[in-house]
Structures are given as C-alpha cells and as structure tokens.
Design a protein around this motif. Structure first.
Motif, PDB file in Angstrom:
ATOM      1  N   MET A  53       0.827  -1.199   0.000  1.00 15.07           N
ATOM      2  CA  MET A  53       0.000   0.000   0.000  1.00 15.07           C
ATOM      3  C   MET A  53       0.866   1.256   0.000  1.00 15.07           C
ATOM      4  N   VAL A  54       1.869   1.276   0.857  1.00 13.67           N
ATOM      5  CA  VAL A  54       2.749   2.444   0.932  1.00 13.67           C
ATOM      6  C   VAL A  54       3.479   2.629  -0.401  1.00 13.67           C
ATOM      7  N   ARG A  55       3.960   1.540  -0.978  1.00 20.63           N
ATOM      8  CA  ARG A  55       4.668   1.607  -2.260  1.00 20.63           C
ATOM      9  C   ARG A  55       3.752   2.204  -3.340  1.00 20.63           C
ATOM     10  N   GLU A  56       2.539   1.670  -3.448  1.00 23.77           N
ATOM     11  CA  GLU A  56       1.598   2.149  -4.469  1.00 23.77           C
ATOM     12  C   GLU A  56       1.255   3.625  -4.274  1.00 23.77           C
ATOM     13  N   ARG A  57       0.973   3.995  -3.016  1.00 24.78           N
ATOM     14  CA  ARG A  57       0.611   5.396  -2.747  1.00 24.78           C
ATOM     15  C   ARG A  57       1.792   6.330  -2.997  1.00 24.78           C
ATOM     16  N   ALA A  58       2.995   5.916  -2.609  1.00 23.25           N
ATOM     17  CA  ALA A  58       4.180   6.752  -2.816  1.00 23.25           C
ATOM     18  C   ALA A  58       4.451   6.938  -4.307  1.00 23.25           C
ATOM     19  N   GLN A  59       4.336   5.868  -5.080  1.00 20.53           N
ATOM     20  CA  GLN A  59       4.564   5.976  -6.518  1.00 20.53           C
ATOM     21  C   GLN A  59       3.516   6.852  -7.189  1.00 20.53           C
ATOM     22  N   GLN A 111      -3.062  10.635   4.117  1.00 13.94           N
ATOM     23  CA  GLN A 111      -3.861   9.606   3.471  1.00 13.94           C
ATOM     24  C   GLN A 111      -3.589   8.236   4.084  1.00 13.94           C
ATOM     25  N   LEU A 112      -2.317   7.913   4.309  1.00 18.26           N
ATOM     26  CA  LEU A 112      -1.980   6.628   4.916  1.00 18.26           C
ATOM     27  C   LEU A 112      -2.561   6.509   6.320  1.00 18.26           C
ATOM     28  N   SER A 113      -2.556   7.596   7.080  1.00 20.69           N
ATOM     29  CA  SER A 113      -3.148   7.570   8.429  1.00 20.69           C
ATOM     30  C   SER A 113      -4.620   7.197   8.356  1.00 20.69           C
ATOM     31  N   ARG A 114      -5.331   7.795   7.403  1.00 18.46           N
ATOM     32  CA  ARG A 114      -6.762   7.479   7.230  1.00 18.46           C
ATOM     33  C   ARG A 114      -6.947   6.035   6.780  1.00 18.46           C
TER      34      ARG A 114
END
Length: 145
Positions: A53-59, A111-114
C-alpha cells in the motif's frame, strides 16, 4: 477468553455461516470453503499488504519518487494493537524534488493515516546513510521504481 466469551464468538461465527451448525457440547467444525475465510486469512499477515500500500501510494503521489523510503514501527512489524500505534516513514527526497515535494509527502502521510487507521508520521533524512541510522536496523526498506 472465558467459556462464555468463546460461546458468544462461536455463536456469531455460526450466524455468519463460518462454522457448521452444532448442538451444545459438539465439536466445532469450520466451513472450510466459506468465502470469508480467505479474507480473514489475509488479516493474519498484513506486513506485505502495508508495504504494498505504501509503495503504491508513494509511486502515485510522490514525483519524482524518493531516493529512500523505509517503514518502521508497530504497524509494519505486525505488533500494532491500537489505533495510536505508529507507522513511521523515513524519507530521503530526490535531488530533483521541487519545492512543493514535502507537501506531497505530508499529504501521503495524512492519506496513509486514514487508510491504515493508525498514526503515520514521517522523518526526513538528507541521505541514505542518515536514513539508515534513523532506522536503527529495524526499518523495512520499500523499493520504488
């Protein structure tokens, strides 16, 4: 778990169809082919899903991508047990990062926090050596393309 709590949990699982109907005192038999078991099994190992998830959101949100991104804390370790448990992002900005790039990092953190339901914070490092020192050998490096 007390016997009363166990019976209540088994009753609820029965209502969902996850265990076969039984009489009191009979052995519990799961309905192995039930569609919900696959979803529940996914909850047992969330580390890879958090990293993905972090990888996808960061990219998607950080252009250009960071030179270094690592995750640290109870959320990625799989030991989080409360929404206040923290996921820490350790980030090294690329040399070509525009002035507003840190604002995108802040938006990613929000966004990640949510999406994770946990507190997400970030720490910026000037280079990967400093980032490695911040991780103290316990962070999980996220490789970005």
């Amino acid at each position: 778990m007390t016997a009363t709590q166990l019976e209540a949990a088994l009753f609820r699982l029965g209502l969902l169809g996850l265990i076969a109907p039984r009489r009191k005192g009979e052995a519990v038999c799961i309905v192995a082919g039930h569609i919900a078991w696959a979803a529940l099994r996914q909850l047992t190992d969330l580390q890879d899903r958090v990293i993905d998830m972090v990888r996808e959101r960061a990219q998607a949100h950080l252009h250009p991508v960071p030179d270094y991104l690592a995750l640290k804390g109870a959320v990625v370790d799989g030991t989080a047990s409360h929404p206040a448990d923290v996921l820490e992002l350790i980030v090294v900005a690329p040399p070509t990062a525009p002035a507003h790039w840190q604002g995108h990092v802040a938006a990613l953190v929000a966004q990640l926090s949510r999406d994770l339901g946990n507190v997400v914070i970030h720490r910026s490092a000037s280079d990967s050596r400093e980032a490695d020192a911040m991780s103290a050998g316990t962070a999980v490096r996220v490789l970005l393309s």
